[in-house]
Design a protein around this motif. Structure first.
Motif, PDB file in Angstrom:
ATOM      1  N   GLY A 154      45.839  47.634  44.686  1.00 23.03           N
ATOM      2  CA  GLY A 154      44.681  47.364  43.855  1.00 23.03           C
ATOM      3  C   GLY A 154      45.121  46.492  42.699  1.00 23.03           C
ATOM      4  O   GLY A 154      46.275  46.537  42.275  1.00 23.03           O
ATOM      5  N   PHE A 155      44.233  45.668  42.201  1.00 19.59           N
ATOM      6  CA  PHE A 155      44.616  44.791  41.090  1.00 19.59           C
ATOM      7  C   PHE A 155      43.476  44.683  40.089  1.00 19.59           C
ATOM      8  O   PHE A 155      42.298  44.844  40.420  1.00 19.59           O
ATOM      9  N   ALA A 156      43.867  44.430  38.851  1.00 19.57           N
ATOM     10  CA  ALA A 156      42.925  44.204  37.756  1.00 19.57           C
ATOM     11  C   ALA A 156      43.284  42.873  37.104  1.00 19.57           C
ATOM     12  O   ALA A 156      44.451  42.502  37.038  1.00 19.57           O
ATOM     13  N   SER A 157      42.265  42.155  36.656  1.00 24.24           N
ATOM     14  CA  SER A 157      42.513  40.841  36.067  1.00 24.24           C
ATOM     15  C   SER A 157      41.619  40.634  34.855  1.00 24.24           C
ATOM     16  O   SER A 157      40.573  41.269  34.709  1.00 24.24           O
ATOM     17  N   ALA A 158      42.059  39.741  33.991  1.00 23.01           N
ATOM     18  CA  ALA A 158      41.275  39.353  32.818  1.00 23.01           C
ATOM     19  C   ALA A 158      41.542  37.881  32.549  1.00 23.01           C
ATOM     20  O   ALA A 158      42.677  37.418  32.670  1.00 23.01           O
ATOM     21  N   THR A 159      40.497  37.135  32.214  1.00 21.70           N
ATOM     22  CA  THR A 159      40.654  35.714  31.898  1.00 21.70           C
ATOM     23  C   THR A 159      39.886  35.376  30.628  1.00 21.70           C
ATOM     24  O   THR A 159      38.860  35.992  30.313  1.00 21.70           O
TER      25      THR A 159
END
Length: 418
Positions: A221-226
């Motif tokens: 699972g992955f989480a991202s922020a931009t």
């Protein structure tokens, strides 16, 4: 020009009628300029109107022969609602198969602004099986030994020695978008993906030499922020403006570690691009990308560059053109693309807006194992040129040739690179 442009003109005219004669005259001139620009913008994109809603549909079937995957066939389709700029929503469908077993199914929906919420939305589903994902080892001076893949050489190992099969089944992504102020916006995303890696031939480089962190594949699972700052005049075919993105992604499978190899890594990707018009036809465009990987990264993570739009690299038609796809890799990767673009011709063909664009480019890039080793020496460079065919300012076909120190590469691909 469609209901959108007429609605904007009516709004501007109503506002200006309440001001002094001088201001009214200036505002009307401004409103007229805005309306003309809006009509031109819409005329390049809208194909038909249903119940007053302007839609654009672009897409093509494709068939080609590849030495790595035999006969390839599929279709790419874009469906866009143009009730507001850049669009109310955009749906992309890409289906790709080959007679040798290659597969890529992709569905992507993007809604920049959901009315009444202040948020936007991006949904993405990818299922794929690549037969020629490359790995040449870590390091800026990693060797590509032609004798290992030449069946007439005494050192021959296998024609697919540097390749492996990467199966993504599937990748799911949900992102929420939010405008902060003016051109500045943020997004946060959550996703799941399952990756399987298998050798392509009887012998494989990644098995003989080992993988970077001993992690090959798995479920994560992955989480991202931009954070984005975007002043481009167009998302697909920008001619002026600036784009900067700071992206962070963290992936792990700690809850599933009993069943899969441990994945626990993060990537920070910094992208900077700008577009400068040099006249009515000429444009200078430039992009730089710097990425840092840390943690226990699986093999496949080294073959991708992150951010809101993942690409293969370092090397290939999306990053360091002229070099083989995924030619160089390490924990720190950098590349730069400089292009001089020229608008050759524009025309309407059966109410479709077609533009031919030529370009010359110079690319540079390299990799490092550690952040404190970054420097300008040891850059790999390539030069070349090509052409873009742009349909309704939405669907881009790219073809070109790049020349690097160890090879010359040709490509024909769909979609803009930057």
């Amino acid at each position: 020009g469609g209901g959108w442009a007429e609605e904007q003109a009516d709004t501007d005219s109503t506002l200006s009628s309440k001001r002094s004669p001088l201001i009214t005259h200036q505002a009307r001139r401004s409103a007229t300029a805005q309306t003309v620009e809006a009509v031109r913008w819409m005329s390049k994109r809208r194909q038909f109107t249903v119940a007053g809603i302007p839609y654009g549909v672009t897409g093509l079937p494709f068939v080609y022969l590849s030495p790595n995957s035999d006969w390839n066939y599929g279709v790419r389709l874009h469906w866009v609602d143009y009730r507001r700029r850049p669009y109310r929503y955009k749906l992309t469908l890409h289906v790709h198969r080959s007679s040798a077993g290659k597969l890529k199914n992709r569905v992507r929906l993007k809604v920049p602004r959901i009315s009444g919420t202040g948020f936007g939305l991006r949904l993405e589903f990818i299922q794929g099986r690549s037969l020629s994902t490359r790995y040449y080892g870590l390091g800026n001076n990693s060797e590509f030994n032609q004798d290992f893949v030449n069946d007439k050489s005494p050192d021959f190992k296998d024609a697919n020695y540097y390749y492996y099969i990467l199966e993504r089944d599937p990748r799911l992504l949900l992102s929420l978008l939010r405008e902060i102020y003016g051109p500045v916006s943020i997004s946060v995303g959550l996703g799941l993906e399952r990756i399987d890696v298998d050798q392509r031939g009887m012998q494989a480089y990644y098995l003989e030499r080992g993988t970077p962190d001993g992690v090959v594949d798995g479920f994560s699972g992955f989480a991202s922020a931009t954070l984005q700052w975007d002043t481009r005049d167009d998302e697909v075919v920008p001619r002026r403006g600036f784009f900067q993105e700071w992206s962070y992604e963290s992936a792990r499978n700690s809850l599933l570690g009993l069943f899969f190899e441990q994945i626990d890594f993060s990537r920070i990707t910094l992208t900077n691009a700008y577009y400068i018009p040099l006249g009515k036809r000429w444009n200078f465009s430039h992009r730089t990308v710097l990425e840092m990987l840390s943690g226990s990264a699986p093999l496949y993570a080294y073959g991708e560059i992150g951010g809101s739009r993942r690409v293969k690299g370092l090397g290939g038609s999306d990053s360091l053109r002229g070099f083989d796809t995924q030619r160089f890799t390490d924990n720190i990767r950098f590349f730069s693309n400089a292009e001089l673009r020229y608008r050759i011709h524009e025309m309407l063909f059966y109410r479709q807006h077609i533009e031919w664009q030529g370009m010359m480019f110079f690319d540079a890039g390299r990799v490092w194992p550690e952040l404190d080793q970054i420097g300008l020496s040891g850059m790999h460079g390539s030069v070349g040129g090509g052409m873009r065919i742009i349909w309704d300012a939405d669907f881009v076909i790219r073809l070109g040739m790049g020349m690097a120190g160890e090879q010359t590469d040709f490509w024909l691909s769909l979609g803009q690179n930057f």
